[in-house]
Design a protein around this motif. Sequence first.
Motif, short mmCIF file in Angstrom:
data_model
loop_
_atom_site.label_atom_id
_atom_site.label_comp_id
_atom_site.label_asym_id
_atom_site.label_seq_id
_atom_site.Cartn_x
_atom_site.Cartn_y
_atom_site.Cartn_z
N ASP A 162 0.84 -1.20 0.00
CA ASP A 162 0.00 0.00 0.00
C ASP A 162 0.87 1.25 0.00
N VAL A 163 0.23 2.37 -0.31
CA VAL A 163 0.97 3.61 -0.33
C VAL A 163 0.10 4.73 0.24
N TRP A 164 0.73 5.57 1.02
CA TRP A 164 0.04 6.72 1.62
C TRP A 164 0.72 7.99 1.16
N VAL A 165 -0.04 8.98 0.81
CA VAL A 165 0.54 10.25 0.40
C VAL A 165 -0.20 11.35 1.12
N ARG A 166 0.58 12.26 1.71
CA ARG A 166 -0.07 13.37 2.41
C ARG A 166 0.17 14.65 1.61
N VAL A 167 -0.90 15.40 1.38
CA VAL A 167 -0.77 16.63 0.60
C VAL A 167 -1.20 17.80 1.46
N THR A 168 -0.91 18.98 0.97
CA THR A 168 -1.33 20.16 1.72
C THR A 168 -2.81 20.42 1.46
N ARG A 169 -3.38 21.24 2.32
CA ARG A 169 -4.81 21.43 2.24
C ARG A 169 -5.21 22.13 0.94
N ASP A 170 -4.37 23.04 0.49
CA ASP A 170 -4.72 23.78 -0.72
C ASP A 170 -4.71 22.89 -1.96
N ALA A 171 -3.90 21.87 -1.90
CA ALA A 171 -3.75 21.03 -3.09
C ALA A 171 -4.67 19.83 -3.06
N TRP A 172 -5.60 19.82 -2.12
CA TRP A 172 -6.42 18.64 -1.91
C TRP A 172 -7.22 18.28 -3.17
N ARG A 173 -7.93 19.27 -3.69
CA ARG A 173 -8.75 18.94 -4.87
C ARG A 173 -7.86 18.65 -6.07
N GLU A 174 -6.82 19.43 -6.16
CA GLU A 174 -5.85 19.23 -7.24
C GLU A 174 -5.31 17.80 -7.22
N ALA A 175 -5.00 17.33 -6.02
CA ALA A 175 -4.46 15.99 -5.89
C ALA A 175 -5.46 14.96 -6.39
N GLY A 176 -6.73 15.18 -6.05
CA GLY A 176 -7.74 14.26 -6.51
C GLY A 176 -7.84 14.25 -8.02
N LEU A 177 -7.82 15.46 -8.61
CA LEU A 177 -7.94 15.53 -10.07
C LEU A 177 -6.75 14.86 -10.74
N VAL A 178 -5.57 15.13 -10.20
CA VAL A 178 -4.38 14.54 -10.78
C VAL A 178 -4.45 13.02 -10.70
N ALA A 179 -4.84 12.53 -9.54
CA ALA A 179 -4.91 11.09 -9.36
C ALA A 179 -5.92 10.50 -10.33
N ARG A 180 -7.04 11.21 -10.51
CA ARG A 180 -8.09 10.65 -11.35
C ARG A 180 -7.69 10.70 -12.83
N ASP A 181 -7.19 11.87 -13.26
CA ASP A 181 -7.01 12.06 -14.69
C ASP A 181 -5.66 11.59 -15.19
N HIS A 182 -4.62 11.78 -14.38
CA HIS A 182 -3.28 11.51 -14.90
C HIS A 182 -2.77 10.16 -14.44
N LEU A 183 -3.21 9.73 -13.30
CA LEU A 183 -2.63 8.50 -12.76
C LEU A 183 -3.58 7.32 -12.85
N GLY A 184 -4.78 7.55 -13.35
CA GLY A 184 -5.68 6.43 -13.59
C GLY A 184 -6.44 5.95 -12.36
N PHE A 185 -6.47 6.74 -11.31
CA PHE A 185 -7.23 6.32 -10.11
C PHE A 185 -8.68 6.76 -10.28
N ARG A 186 -9.41 6.01 -11.05
CA ARG A 186 -10.76 6.45 -11.40
C ARG A 186 -11.81 5.91 -10.44
N TYR A 187 -11.43 4.99 -9.63
CA TYR A 187 -12.42 4.39 -8.75
C TYR A 187 -12.30 4.96 -7.34
N PHE A 188 -13.43 5.47 -6.87
CA PHE A 188 -13.44 6.12 -5.56
C PHE A 188 -13.93 5.14 -4.51
N GLU A 189 -13.12 4.93 -3.49
CA GLU A 189 -13.52 3.97 -2.46
C GLU A 189 -14.24 4.65 -1.30
N PHE A 190 -13.53 5.55 -0.64
CA PHE A 190 -14.21 6.24 0.45
C PHE A 190 -13.45 7.49 0.81
#
Lengths: 391, 236, 166, 179, 99, 140, 344
Positions: B49-77
């Motif tokens: 497993d992998v854990w990544v901590r981001v800053t609060r300002d980049a929270w939505r950005e991180a989600g978008l990046v993960a979804r669009d660029h890294l292929g994390f299209r499935y949302f668990e919780f």
Amino acid sequence: MAAITERQKLAYANAQAADGRVNLEFETDEGMTLNMGPQHPATHGTLRIVLKLDGEQVISCEPVMGYMHRGYEKLTEVRTYPQVTTLVNRIDWLGSFANEVPFILAAEKLMDIEAPPRAQWIRTLLFEMSRIANISLFVGDMALHIGAMTAAFYAFRDREYVLNQIESATGGRFHPNFDRIGGLKDDLPKGWIVDTKASMERIRDFCDEMETLVEGNEIFQARTRGVGVIPADVAMAYGLSGANLRASGVDWDLRRDQPVGLAWNEVDWHVWTHPDGDSFSRFWVRLQEIRESTKIIDQLLDGLPSGAIMAKVPRIIKVPEGEAWVATENPLGEMGYYVVSKGDLGPFRVKIRTASFNNVAVVPWVTRGVYVPDVVTILASLYFILGDIDR
Amino acid sequence: MIPLSSPETTEAPEAEAPATDEAREELVAALTTELGDAVVGSHIRTGDDVWVRVTRDAWREAGLVARDHLGFRYFEFLSALDWLPSPFGKNEDSPTDPPPTPSTDIVTGYAGGDTRFQVFARLHSFSQKLGLTLKVDIPDDDLRIDTWLPVFAGVNWHEREVLEMFGITFTGHPHLVKLYLPGEFEGYPLRKDFPLLARHVKPWPGIVDVEPMPAGDEPAEPDATDASDAAEGGDA
Amino acid sequence: MGLVESGKLPKPLTSLLNTSRKYSIWIFQWGLACCAIEMGAALGSPRYDVMRLGVIPLPASPRQADLVCISGTVTDKMVPAIRRLYDQMPDPKYVISMGSCANCGGPYWDSYSVTKGVDQIIPVDVYVPGCPPRPEALLEGIVLLQERIGKEDMAARWKGDPIVVS
Amino acid sequence: MGVLLAAAQNADAPVLVAENLAFGMIAAMMIFAAIRVVSAANIVHAAVYLVLVLAGVAAQFILLGAEFVAITQVLVYIGAIVVLFLFGIMLTKAPMEGEERAGRDNWALGAFTSLLLFGLLGYVLLDGFGRDKLPEALAPTSTGAVSDAIFGGYLIPFEVVSLLLLAALIGAIVIARRD
Amino acid sequence: MLLNEFLLLAAALFCIGVYGVIARKNGVLVLMSIEIILNSVNINLVAFSAMTGAISGQVFALFIIAVAAAEVGVGLAIVLAIFRNYKTVDLDEVDLMKG
Amino acid sequence: MSELLREPLAGGVLAVTPAMSAFLRDYLTVAIFGGVAIGLLVGVMSLGKLVRPVRPQQDKYLTYESGVDPVGDGWAQSPIRYYVFALLFVLFDVEAVFIFPWATRLEAYGWFGAVEMIVFIVLLTLGLLYAWRKKVLKWI
Amino acid sequence: MVLALHLSYWQVSALRSVGILAAVLLPAGTFVYLFLFKMVSFMQSRLGPMEAGPFGSMQLLAEVGKFLQKEDIVPERADRKLFKFAPYLVVGTVLLVYLAVPFGPDMWFANLNGGVFYLLAVSSISALGVLIAGWSSANKYALIGGLRAAGQLIAYELPMVLAVIGVVIQAGTMNLAGIVAAQAGGSIFGFDGIGNPYAITQIVGLCIFLVAVQAELGQTPFDMPIAESELVTGYITDYSGLRFMMFFIVEFASAGAFAAVAATLFLGGWTVPAAWADLNSNWFNVIGPIIMLTKMLLIGGLIFFVRFTFPRFREDQLQRLAWTVLIPISLLNILATTVLKVAF
């Protein structure tokens, strides 16, 4: 009769006020607001669905939950690990055994131990049996909601054969609480394998029966085909899982793709998907899943390894510090536990990711613009269990 | 894979596992390149497993990046963590003993953390068969964070749940109201300092032959005892 | 004002009325949690078949029900609804509390959102213990209730104000 | 019923006492119901009273021996037209509490007109027909006779009726469906 | 039985119907009043049919029932259309000239 | 027994001609029976009134709505399609009314009557076809 | 068989009224016990009621006794008068339907010339009762249920009426006794060994009639109005006690009524399809009702078998079935019958 206490009175008043507020929120000049639930035959007990209608067409639909909220995540923080197992049994009360497994696996992962193979195989066996117990009821339930009464009785009848086997193995007909960290409570009883094989025959007959009685019925097809279509991307965005996801054409099954400490990879079976994404395909996929489960169980019974059923674990279980996420493919979909441990007797925090919570989240999206009878079809086909939503 | 090892050799897979996990390290690297300084911590458990901590300002950005660029299209919780140690213990100690003195040190988990509250979400990539846990710190004096609704539609109820359970607000959420609890329920139940009243007023049933409760800090609530009297049913 | 309430009925007639109530119990299924499934098994499974006893599991509306079976965890949010639906049932009405949760809170005795026993809201006639009780236990509860109805003195039961727990 | 019974068993009573009695009772009921229709505050109640009027008309037809027309009256009027009315009412927001009666200024004009009309009609009828009796040999009309009349002398009107119904159907659909 | 019994009953119903048409404002009620008027006509027709022994009165009554059905169908459709456009079935409030 | 039941009414008070008498008596049976039936129902209801308890209770007379307080005024604007269906029904009902007397006499009319009725039915079927084509027979 | 009694019209009427009540309640009770309790239990591999009386045969009496004691609730928002009135209307309609059905050569209640027409007219009133019940409850489920029910009743009234026309064409009369006689004395293309039960020559009409009956009764697959999983119990949601029992009994009484009508129109009524039987003998006054009841049970069994087997249609599918399938077919049936009748 006990007198109502202050706290109780307060809760009562609060709940009433909340009801009123929701009512006010949904009262409109145009059209009509229809409440389904909390006590309504279509909502499996205690979900409340508020429909804003224009005639019989749904303008908007808002599920109101919490009528079954029992505070699991808080209660796990004040229980020890073995106690939590008892508790989580009751989340998805139809597939109880399947609830225990991911939690136990998460704890085992943190403790770095692994159950012996026989225990793993028996876990898989019981896991699949609870899947059958769960989904066979779904088949009857969906038929009942679409109006075919007799199918529900058949489902209850044939489900008993599986429950009997679970009971004779675990002692619990409903909530086995059979899993232990590091293995199982007990070994299988004598003659169980033969009996289970016989009951699997019954279940296969049941599937055939349902195929002719329900699935093949023209009216059933007319009611379900093309109703409540969920495209694959929507399903992914909402985090749908299990048969609901597979019925939208996404070929994803945690049992096959991410096996965690259970024996699915040792046997030969198939993951069914359906391209349509409608209510019928959800029904169809689930019916196939029962079949696959019987196949899995038969093969597991044939190849059951011998040996111990319990790994070496300390008497008093203390789980080392860490965080672990384990998800399994439960009857309702993906169920996962995110366990945070601080090295105590009990977990520090358990986030329970349940399938129904995400599955039902799609309801407002998918019911927009459909008609009241279709709402029932869609709810039945999404198949949720209130404990699994509210926790 | 299921290593069909005997219980004696349970330690073995750990030793056999590769020391590095290329896929997950690449993942963290990719996130870092996309988000820059916003990635403030990461943790990889090899092969798992992998854990990544981001800053609060980049929270939505991180989600978008993960979804669009890294292929994390499935949302668990999506949920939150309260790292404050519980001030109450488990109330399972003998009532005659002195109450435990809990520590107030906040010790955060994987990928570190600076604050008491953390919001974390888990995503999954079907193509890579990888999971990713994103964490973000929420400062105590400003319990707010951007909503993820534009990223994953399914996050709606999760955010409402977090609001109800922890009191963390999601800015931009259109319908941020309580999800479960009735009306004017006071408090945020999943915060560690939320007491479970029944445990305080009722002796822990696991302790047999317990002394009667000392008339302590608050009077025993009559309803709890009455209910147990009236009920004939046994507990589980 | 009914004759029954005034207690002026001759004994054979009373027992006739009691018998007819005994064998015609329309059960309103209030399935709340795990117990709901066991209740469903008792009502719907051919193996248990509660209809044998004259219990008809037809009504979906409380208006037509004689017996409400509260089976499962009662949460604080659910309490008003339970109370309201119980009120909406026409007299004579009976209540079975099924399962530990409905009896006393069960495994959720320490939860912040669970009501510790349905008897805090409505009067209960029969408690069925278990977590969840087996369907046979519910049948036993119903048989007990039937015995009780068969011997019931309606005048006594219906005298005075309704039993209200509040 | 008792009155009828007594009348029927009394062989010396004037001929047709029973029929006259039945007529009187039904007529009184009809007039009462008709008045309630036009004066009811709740429009659904008005529709239910309309059913009474229509049923009374059917009963009068029976007294006149026109069985087929009477049953048609029930089938078409009560079974279909009133249902159509009720659908119409429910489509146009019938409040449960009753229609608002304020501003019904026309009642005086209406009452005046209708009373005047009734006086006029009554005078003309009494003057014109006096105590003319229905024929003694009144026999029930058989359905076949009605049919023969339709397919004998009224063939063209019969076909025109079908055209009319077609026109009404199309017209109503066009009007009702325009959103 | 006197012919006039039926004729007077019909006249009374006719006048009640006329009252309804004049006095009531609710479009549906006006239609109901018209039905009462048509029925009074039917009573007349059937009564004369019985009087003269000619079946044509009954045939006409049947035709009138058919016409009434068509009339109600179209009339209610118009009322519905009015309601949709004006949110009222009060005929006085609807200025048809404007609409 | 058959003679007994067919025996004409003694005195012949009820009606003028035997045919009319028999006719009216049949419908009087309808009326009597309607009266008896309503009487029976009223009797059962009043028997129930004697036996049943009346226990007013707070909330007992509240409209059932799945356990929550009723929202709105219980009224709904029913969708227009109900009206269209009712309209279709009324018009076809009228059609059926004209077919029935014809059906009893078809033998006498022969081909002429058959053709007349076929024209009639076809004309109205055009209406059904129109409704069909206008898609009012589907959800709107 | 001749009774030495001389009865006046009034006594005969009273006897008939009692007889007809028996004729309504007996089949209704039989239907409830046989089909609702026992046949469905058998279909679902259960036992059904067993405790009240031998094999639960007294169950229905217990039900009646129970409902007698139930409180009669009129919701405060309901329209009291109409709410109370609606069950009477519905029950009255069903009772009046039985009136025209003959149960033997002399076992009839009212020998109406327009018998078929009469009972179609009377049964069409029930739509009104249902609509009033639904509206007056001031309950949303009830209102939607009532609208659906009325929409369905009128939609299926038509195929039913049109299906009956075929029978009337063949029999050349609307009198039910006449139709029975026409079936007993008729012939199928010259063969008169079994008379002419219209079940054979009007098989299309029979099928349409049975489908329409299923819908008129609101039984699955046409139970949208009381669809339990959506509308709780539809237009009877807020009814309790005896008024509810009226609706409950009506469901079965009207099943019996329509079964009787179908048996009369299509299966030869109280006669047996055999040329040798002397249908005017007094014996048929005794065995006629039994034959009739047998035929009714046959049709009732079919109705309830379908009810407990099939899922339900959606509202639009149900309407579409009526308007685009059943009505065109029944119109074609009329045309075919016409042509055949005139040609032969």
